[in-house]
Design an enzyme around this catalytic site. Structure first.
Site, PDB file in Angstrom:
ATOM      1  N   ASN A   9      35.905  38.972  37.218  1.00 36.03           N
ATOM      2  CA  ASN A   9      35.738  37.565  37.144  1.00 36.03           C
ATOM      3  C   ASN A   9      35.583  36.855  38.891  1.00 36.03           C
ATOM      4  O   ASN A   9      36.508  37.015  39.115  1.00 36.03           O
ATOM      5  CB  ASN A   9      36.758  36.914  36.479  1.00 36.03           C
ATOM      6  N   LYS A  11      35.055  33.862  39.750  1.00 33.85           N
ATOM      7  CA  LYS A  11      35.496  32.714  39.794  1.00 33.85           C
ATOM      8  C   LYS A  11      34.543  31.808  40.771  1.00 33.85           C
ATOM      9  O   LYS A  11      33.424  32.378  40.712  1.00 33.85           O
ATOM     10  CB  LYS A  11      36.957  32.657  40.382  1.00 33.85           C
ATOM     11  N   HIS A  97      39.914  30.829  29.739  1.00 28.52           N
ATOM     12  CA  HIS A  97      40.470  31.182  31.208  1.00 28.52           C
ATOM     13  C   HIS A  97      41.931  30.131  31.449  1.00 28.52           C
ATOM     14  O   HIS A  97      41.614  28.990  30.996  1.00 28.52           O
ATOM     15  CB  HIS A  97      39.819  31.239  32.131  1.00 28.52           C
ATOM     16  N   GLU A  99      42.747  28.720  33.909  1.00 27.03           N
ATOM     17  CA  GLU A  99      42.273  27.754  34.952  1.00 27.03           C
ATOM     18  C   GLU A  99      41.518  26.725  34.113  1.00 27.03           C
ATOM     19  O   GLU A  99      41.566  25.443  34.660  1.00 27.03           O
ATOM     20  CB  GLU A  99      41.554  28.541  36.155  1.00 27.03           C
ATOM     21  N   GLU A 169      46.092  37.488  29.767  1.00 25.60           N
ATOM     22  CA  GLU A 169      46.449  36.894  31.104  1.00 25.60           C
ATOM     23  C   GLU A 169      47.720  36.117  31.185  1.00 25.60           C
ATOM     24  O   GLU A 169      47.569  34.962  30.816  1.00 25.60           O
ATOM     25  CB  GLU A 169      45.182  36.326  31.416  1.00 25.60           C
ATOM     26  N   GLY A 175      46.250  35.743  40.159  1.00 28.57           N
ATOM     27  CA  GLY A 175      46.366  35.297  41.522  1.00 28.57           C
ATOM     28  C   GLY A 175      47.582  35.324  42.278  1.00 28.57           C
ATOM     29  O   GLY A 175      47.812  34.654  43.416  1.00 28.57           O
ATOM     30  N   SER A 215      46.599  39.900  38.593  1.00 28.17           N
ATOM     31  CA  SER A 215      46.965  40.591  39.703  1.00 28.17           C
ATOM     32  C   SER A 215      46.829  42.014  39.473  1.00 28.17           C
ATOM     33  O   SER A 215      47.376  42.931  39.794  1.00 28.17           O
ATOM     34  CB  SER A 215      48.451  40.372  40.005  1.00 28.17           C
TER      35      SER A 215
HETATM   36  P1  PGA Z   1      43.556  37.858  39.562  1.00 24.17           P
HETATM   37  O1  PGA Z   1      42.879  37.001  38.390  1.00 24.17           O
HETATM   38  O2  PGA Z   1      42.965  39.203  39.067  1.00 24.17           O
HETATM   39  O3  PGA Z   1      43.053  37.329  40.707  1.00 24.17           O
HETATM   40  O4  PGA Z   1      45.027  37.912  39.284  1.00 24.17           O
HETATM   41  C1  PGA Z   1      42.709  37.422  37.094  1.00 24.17           C
HETATM   42  C2  PGA Z   1      42.103  36.491  36.378  1.00 24.17           C
HETATM   43  O5  PGA Z   1      42.070  35.382  36.646  1.00 24.17           O
HETATM   44  O6  PGA Z   1      41.046  36.660  35.308  1.00 24.17           O
END
Ligand code: PGA
Length: 252
Positions: A9, A11, A97, A99, A169, A175, A215
């Site tokens: 992803n 983003k 997601h 976000e 997740e 992140g 992460s």
């Molecule tokens: P990250 O994000 O690997 O940077 O923690 C995962 C995601 O948001 O799908």
């Protein structure tokens, strides 16, 4: 046997030329890798989907979108439809997601509509679920994930449900550099699989791909992926670094 998947992803990252470089680096690296019952999915920003599907035609990965609107067409300024994704040979789409839930207030009910729009067009949803830190600290993480999965997915019949990929997740791990432990990941994945089993039966549950995200990196991927109910990962930050992304893929 259920498929293993590593999905990147991206983003809201990369300029056009950086995106092109990253796509070709990943495509070249994948040429040297034997994927056994596994798929790689790249989810770039929408502007680069066409470029990505062009590269993917000659490469060993699929392309996913990061978002979609439920309707096929109409007066929805700024949105992209499932029909358009299908038209562009986009195979997957991330929905739900954290976000998008947080910054765009996407509800379980709205996500249900997105799931329907995607499946109608044969685009496979990668449905994200997961609790925020206060919910885990209050011991509510199983209840939160259960509600997300039930309210957005469990209206589906068995055949459409079989096309859905789930990504657990934990929001506190996204992140942050704080990964869920392998035990935390496994117990939630097993819980989700059990929910699916109760609703759709053991065969469907056994065939459903459940990814871990948050992460996940080159160092911890192998340990996470070795858990019996963890079928790969949804990778954010580390998917922007080709060497590390490949390390994750080869940890499957
Ligand atoms: P990250 O994000 O690997 O940077 O923690 C995962 C995601 O948001 O799908």
């Amino acid at each position: 046997m259920r498929k293993k998947i590593v999905a990147g992803n991206w983003k809201m990252n990369k300029t056009m030329s950086e995106a092109e470089l990253l796509l070709t680096e990943i495509a070249d690296a994948l040429d040297d890798v034997e994927l056994d019952n596994a798929e790689v999915v790249i989810c770039p920003p929408a502007l680069y989907l066409e470029m990505a599907t062009d590269v993917a035609e000659e490469a060993n990965f699929y392309v996913g979108a990061q978002n979609v609107y439920p309707e096929d067409s109409g007066a929805f300024t700024g949105e992209i439809s499932p029909m358009m994704l299908k038209n562009m040979k986009v195979a997957y789409c991330i929905i739900g997601h954290s976000e998008r839930r947080k910054y765009f207030s996407e509800s379980n009910e709205f996500l249900m509509c997105k799931v329907d729009g995607l499946l109608k067009n044969n685009v496979r949803p990668i449905f994200c679920c997961g609790e925020v830190l206060p919910e885990r600290e209050a011991g509510r993480h199983f209840a939160v994930v259960k509600q997300q999965v039930e309210e957005s997915l469990f209206h589906l019949g068995q055949d459409p449900f079989a096309k859905v990929v789930i990504a657990y997740e934990p929001v506190w791990a996204i992140g942050t550099g704080v990964t869920a432990s392998k035990e935390q990941a496994q117990e939630m994945h097993a819980f989700i699989r059990q929910l699916i089993g109760e609703k759709y039966g053991a065969e469907v549950a056994g065939n459903t791909t459940i990814l871990y995200g948050g992460s996940c990196n080159g160092k911890n991927a192998r340990e996470l992926f070795s858990q019996p109910d963890v079928d790969g990962g949804l990778i954010g930050g580390a998917s922007l670094k080709p060497d590390e992304f490949m390390q994750i893929i080869t940890s499957l």
